[in-house]
Design an enzyme around this catalytic site. Structure first.
Site, PDB file in Angstrom:
ATOM      1  N   ASP A  26       3.085  -7.021  19.896  1.00  0.00           N
ATOM      2  CA  ASP A  26       4.252  -6.425  19.720  1.00  0.00           C
ATOM      3  C   ASP A  26       4.576  -5.622  20.978  1.00  0.00           C
ATOM      4  OD1 ASP A  26       5.818  -3.759  19.230  1.00  0.00           O
ATOM      5  OD2 ASP A  26       5.732  -4.510  17.046  1.00  0.00           O
ATOM      6  N   ASN A  81       7.490  -3.764   6.527  1.00  0.00           N
ATOM      7  CA  ASN A  81       8.469  -2.978   6.027  1.00  0.00           C
ATOM      8  C   ASN A  81       9.368  -3.724   5.403  1.00  0.00           C
ATOM      9  OD1 ASN A  81       7.262  -0.655   7.579  1.00  0.00           O
ATOM     10  ND2 ASN A  81       8.045  -1.387   9.446  1.00  0.00           N
ATOM     11  N   GLY A  93      11.890   1.033   6.455  1.00  0.00           N
ATOM     12  CA  GLY A  93      11.568   0.960   7.948  1.00  0.00           C
ATOM     13  C   GLY A  93      11.672  -0.183   8.626  1.00  0.00           C
ATOM     14  N   GLN A  94      12.361  -1.394   8.147  1.00  0.00           N
ATOM     15  CA  GLN A  94      12.746  -2.630   8.602  1.00  0.00           C
ATOM     16  C   GLN A  94      13.559  -2.779   9.345  1.00  0.00           C
ATOM     17  OE1 GLN A  94      13.167  -5.691   5.682  1.00  0.00           O
ATOM     18  NE2 GLN A  94      13.024  -7.425   7.009  1.00  0.00           N
ATOM     19  N   HIS A 113       8.127 -10.106   8.288  1.00  0.00           N
ATOM     20  CA  HIS A 113       6.926  -9.879   9.565  1.00  0.00           C
ATOM     21  C   HIS A 113       5.827  -9.009   8.925  1.00  0.00           C
ATOM     22  CE1 HIS A 113      10.039  -6.889  10.594  1.00  0.00           C
ATOM     23  NE2 HIS A 113       9.048  -6.211  11.195  1.00  0.00           N
ATOM     24  N   HIS A 168       2.964  -6.668  10.504  1.00  0.00           N
ATOM     25  CA  HIS A 168       2.367  -5.852  11.543  1.00  0.00           C
ATOM     26  C   HIS A 168       0.946  -5.569  11.306  1.00  0.00           C
ATOM     27  CE1 HIS A 168       6.164  -3.868  13.430  1.00  0.00           C
ATOM     28  NE2 HIS A 168       6.550  -4.101  12.155  1.00  0.00           N
TER      29      HIS A 168
END
Length: 113
Positions: free
Chosen positions: A30, A86, A92-93, A99, A101
């Site tokens: 990230d 998310n 919170g996307q 994807h 995290h």
């Protein structure tokens, strides 16, 4: 999708610091890490979010979890790690491509916030 940043990363059009890659998914660090270890795992096929997972694409999600376990082992994350997905604006996307995290390297509080 032509305007999806994660599709462009998966296609190699945008560089990333790769952790793992195969024909189905890509894992990369990230750019704004929230833990000492923070990488993302994305399917190479565009899936908008977890809400779009169905019988036609769910096998890649299982594969991604296998990859997460493999990479976590290779990185020595034996004390633990967290996997977060998310979904949607209120979830919170911020990128409209499924994807995951993977966060590790410190104690992760609960609830996450």
């Amino acid at each position: 999708m032509s305007d999806c940043i994660f599709c462009k990363i998966a296609a190699g059009e945008i560089p990333s610091n790769k952790v793992y890659e195969d024909d189905q998914c890509l894992a990369f660090y990230d750019l704004s890490p929230q833990a000492p270890v923070h990488f993302l795992v994305i399917p190479k096929t565009h899936i908008p979010s977890a809400a779009a997972v169905d019988s036609s694409n769910s096998a890649v999600v299982g594969h991604i979890y296998e990859v997460i376990a493999k990479v976590a082992g290779q990185l020595g994350l034996d004390k633990g790690f967290r996997v977060v997905t998310n979904c949607g604006e209120e979830g919170g996307q911020t990128v409209g491509h499924l994807h995951f995290h993977v966060l590790a390297g410190r104690s992760l509080a609960w609830p996450p916030g």
